[in-house]
Each structure stands twice: as C-alpha cells, then as structure tokens.
Design a protein around this motif. Sequence first.
Motif, PDB file in Angstrom:
ATOM      1  N   GLY A 170     -63.262 -24.966  39.200  1.00 36.88           N
ATOM      2  CA  GLY A 170     -63.441 -23.482  39.822  1.00 36.88           C
ATOM      3  C   GLY A 170     -62.163 -23.019  40.122  1.00 36.88           C
ATOM      4  N   ALA A 171     -62.171 -22.003  39.763  1.00 35.45           N
ATOM      5  CA  ALA A 171     -61.043 -20.967  40.006  1.00 35.45           C
ATOM      6  C   ALA A 171     -61.689 -20.056  42.004  1.00 35.45           C
ATOM      7  CB  ALA A 171     -61.220 -20.124  39.136  1.00 35.45           C
ATOM      8  N   LEU A 193     -60.375 -17.362  44.989  1.00 35.13           N
ATOM      9  CA  LEU A 193     -59.512 -16.643  45.747  1.00 35.13           C
ATOM     10  C   LEU A 193     -59.585 -16.667  47.212  1.00 35.13           C
ATOM     11  CD1 LEU A 193     -57.592 -13.927  46.160  1.00 35.13           C
ATOM     12  CD2 LEU A 193     -59.168 -12.978  45.098  1.00 35.13           C
ATOM     13  N   ASN A 194     -59.169 -16.530  47.812  1.00 35.61           N
ATOM     14  CA  ASN A 194     -59.188 -17.062  49.308  1.00 35.61           C
ATOM     15  C   ASN A 194     -59.986 -18.161  49.698  1.00 35.61           C
ATOM     16  OD1 ASN A 194     -56.937 -15.891  49.663  1.00 35.61           O
ATOM     17  ND2 ASN A 194     -57.445 -13.023  50.216  1.00 35.61           N
ATOM     18  N   GLY A 195     -60.791 -18.623  49.640  1.00 35.14           N
ATOM     19  CA  GLY A 195     -61.435 -19.489  49.597  1.00 35.14           C
ATOM     20  C   GLY A 195     -63.104 -19.163  48.612  1.00 35.14           C
ATOM     21  N   LYS A 196     -63.058 -18.239  48.221  1.00 35.45           N
ATOM     22  CA  LYS A 196     -64.373 -17.859  46.606  1.00 35.45           C
ATOM     23  C   LYS A 196     -63.666 -17.408  45.399  1.00 35.45           C
ATOM     24  CE  LYS A 196     -65.235 -14.825  51.106  1.00 35.45           C
ATOM     25  NZ  LYS A 196     -66.076 -12.916  51.305  1.00 35.45           N
ATOM     26  N   ARG A 197     -65.004 -17.930  45.202  1.00 30.78           N
ATOM     27  CA  ARG A 197     -65.073 -18.535  43.514  1.00 30.78           C
ATOM     28  C   ARG A 197     -64.852 -16.698  42.995  1.00 30.78           C
ATOM     29  NH1 ARG A 197     -66.359 -22.585  40.805  1.00 30.78           N
ATOM     30  NH2 ARG A 197     -67.593 -23.666  42.124  1.00 30.78           N
ATOM     31  N   ILE A 198     -63.894 -17.229  41.606  1.00 30.26           N
ATOM     32  CA  ILE A 198     -63.568 -15.862  41.053  1.00 30.26           C
ATOM     33  C   ILE A 198     -64.519 -16.000  39.271  1.00 30.26           C
ATOM     34  CG2 ILE A 198     -61.699 -14.990  42.086  1.00 30.26           C
ATOM     35  CD1 ILE A 198     -59.971 -16.216  40.639  1.00 30.26           C
ATOM     36  N   GLN A 199     -64.897 -14.936  39.210  1.00 28.64           N
ATOM     37  CA  GLN A 199     -65.200 -15.342  37.446  1.00 28.64           C
ATOM     38  C   GLN A 199     -64.138 -13.670  36.546  1.00 28.64           C
ATOM     39  OE1 GLN A 199     -69.446 -15.412  37.207  1.00 28.64           O
ATOM     40  NE2 GLN A 199     -69.793 -13.294  38.159  1.00 28.64           N
TER      41      GLN A 199
END
Length: 265
Positions: free
Chosen positions: A137-138, A140-146
């Motif tokens: 996973g990727a 941003l500030n601990g929240k998954r992005i897509q």
Amino acid sequence: MSSPSPALATRLEAARAVVHDAAQMAMAMRPPPGGPQASQKSAQDWLTETDGAVEAFIANRMKALFPDDGFQGEEGGVARTGSLRWVVDPIDGTSNYARGRCRWCISLGLLDGDEPVAGVIDAPALGEVYTALRGYGAFLNGKRIQASPVKDPASSMIEMGWSNRVPKPVFMEKMDAIMAMGTMPRSGGCGALALADVASGRLDGYIEIVINLWDVAAALPLLAEAGARVSPFLQEGGLTGPATIMAANPHIAQALSKAVSIPLA
C-alpha cells in the motif's frame, strides 16, 4: 495478504524517522519569502546550503543504521554500493525552497537491485508525509491513497515539469498535446510531489522529459501501490542517467500516452 519482509518494513520505519529529522533541519534552515537565496548550477537549477547538509545527515544516519546498504545522493553521487540501495533527493523543489515557498520535499527511496521497493516523501512545509512499501500500500499521513478515478481527459488535471535540458520545441509540443486533450495544465516545480499527487489522485498525470533517479525513486513505489500507470523509466536509462517519466491514473493513461508519444510500461 502476507506480512511484509521484516527487513524492508524495518528499513521503511527507520527511513521515515530519519527523513522526519532531516525535514525539521530543512525547515529550520529555510530562507524567508523573497528572492532566491541559493547558488545556480545552471539556468533555473538551484543549490542551497541545505541540500548538502540534509544529504550528509541522511547519508550518515542510514550508514549507521544499515552499513551494508548502498547509498546514492543527488549532490554526492554513489557513496556506497549494495543490493539494497537508498536514493535521496535532499531538497526536491529547490527553486521553491530557495524563495521561502512551501512546495518542496525530502525524498528517500529504496531499491532492491533495479526494483523500487519502498519510499518516503516528506513535505514539512505542507505537513504531509507519503510512504509506500511494495505490495503493502501507499499512504499519505497514514491514510491509504489511490490514483484518481477521472476518466474524461476534459475533466483531468495534468502537470508537466520544465527542465533547461529540454529544447523548447519539444516542451511545447508535449504541452500542446496535453492542452489539445482538453486537460488543465499545471507546473509546480517539484517532481517528487507531482508524482505523489498522481498517486493520491490530486493530479491525473505528470510528465517530465528529463528527470533523474533521485527525483523519482521514492515516488515509484507510491505510484505502483496506488494503481497508477507509469512509463518504463528505469528500463529506459533511469537507473544510470536522466530519462523521461510519465505517470497517470489508469483511466486516462492510454490516451495521454498516445497524445504525448510516451509509451507505458
């Protein structure tokens, strides 16, 4: 999903902490808003005292933590070799940084041979940290992005980076092709953050005709984990020298690739 390799997971967490400390150093050294406080390597190619200080800090910390890992920096070149290799851009977006602007970052990627496996991009002036581990996973500030779900090029936003190494007719040809699709063009002066924006869906695509490994090493795992499509940057010379990169959300990638004549991997 199986657990990530302990060796790689440990390295990612260590890299995040080291880059955080380096980012605080860069913030403390950041010039105030105004004219550029930097030297010029060439036209619009800037170098600040912070570039060297941050790279040395990260190089020394990573050597102490992982002495067998290779290390490559924008300013210092290849300092060490190893099957695992850290690649750092100490300040990506130096032209912005040198004028007290906020759009810059510290970028640290990890390659296993020629495969990008992990990355950290810290943009402290924006309060944002991107992380990625290949296969897990990727964020941003601990929240998954897509990547963005936008399918219509006329609703898309595309950024194109500028370099003095690209002839003006070539740059304008690509920019004309982008605008002919009906997209909204952008240029923000920080390649690593632009690629991260593609991964997070803030942009639908990013193109740079001439860019280096240290600018993209941390972003490549982000893009892969976020479902973006990317041109074969590493296979087309990016491991050893400058090359072209294009990244886009999966829905417009093919159309953008055709319009600007940059193949996808």
